[in-house]
Write a protein that holds these residues in place. Sequence first.
Motif, PDB file in Angstrom:
ATOM      1  N   GLY A  96       9.699  -7.717  18.107  1.00  0.00           N
ATOM      2  CA  GLY A  96      10.186  -7.102  19.590  1.00  0.00           C
ATOM      3  C   GLY A  96      11.594  -7.653  20.065  1.00  0.00           C
ATOM      4  N   GLY A  97      12.250  -8.088  19.009  1.00  0.00           N
ATOM      5  CA  GLY A  97      13.673  -8.879  19.644  1.00  0.00           C
ATOM      6  C   GLY A  97      14.695  -7.730  19.795  1.00  0.00           C
ATOM      7  N   ARG A  98      14.313  -6.678  19.073  1.00  0.00           N
ATOM      8  CA  ARG A  98      15.318  -5.497  19.323  1.00  0.00           C
ATOM      9  C   ARG A  98      14.325  -4.181  19.441  1.00  0.00           C
ATOM     10  N   GLN A  99      14.571  -3.266  20.161  1.00  0.00           N
ATOM     11  CA  GLN A  99      14.046  -1.976  19.990  1.00  0.00           C
ATOM     12  C   GLN A  99      14.791  -1.026  19.367  1.00  0.00           C
ATOM     13  N   PRO A 100      13.953  -0.090  18.425  1.00  0.00           N
ATOM     14  CA  PRO A 100      14.422   0.723  17.505  1.00  0.00           C
ATOM     15  C   PRO A 100      14.824   2.112  18.196  1.00  0.00           C
ATOM     16  N   SER A 101      15.853   2.706  17.541  1.00  0.00           N
ATOM     17  CA  SER A 101      16.438   4.094  18.237  1.00  0.00           C
ATOM     18  C   SER A 101      15.499   4.895  17.325  1.00  0.00           C
TER      19      SER A 101
END
Length: 201
Positions: free
Chosen positions: A53-58
């Motif tokens: 959850g540290g980055r959100q996927p495109s």
Amino acid sequence: MERMSTPGDDDVAALPDVAPRLRELRRRRGLTLEAAAQRADLSPAHLSRLETGGRQPSLPMLLGLARIYGTTVSELLGEMPPEREPVIRAGRAAPHEVDGWTYHQTGASARAMQALRVEVPYGTQRDLVRVHPGEEWLYVLTGRLRLSLGDATHELDPGDSAHFDSLTPHRISAASHGGAEFLFVHTLLQSPDPHPHHPHS
């Protein structure tokens, strides 16, 4: 592989279950973080942040990961999948090769039970000890298979089968020089056990 945020990321960010679902689907496919990241053209660190959850996927990332994990973007986003076709025709799905092992899908994807036909060449290195929730059943079709369960090692010939709790540290490899082929069924549910095993790192 870092990237700038896009408007589409905000839509995905509203779905907190995406991160653990990405990790669950990768593990269900038997892929290491490094192997999945390489196939998705991402760095392992970036994929790790997506899974925590540290980055959100495109959307392009979701499309690529869904293709690798044999599912759909809808499944990744937690939407209810349509009714699945119960019959899996021979040759309908292309086999997947991971670290020398070849996987043939013999069941529907994104089910609680996964069924595969697996080819294991002799001498491949993908025989690390694994520990994870669930049950596993395998049936040897050709060749000889070496199965290590805890401190015990078994050699299985064609027609032999094994059924065990996946929390037991286990390792599978081909014992015959021509490799081995086996049917494999894995469930995500752990069977009741009055003496539960403790995961090893």
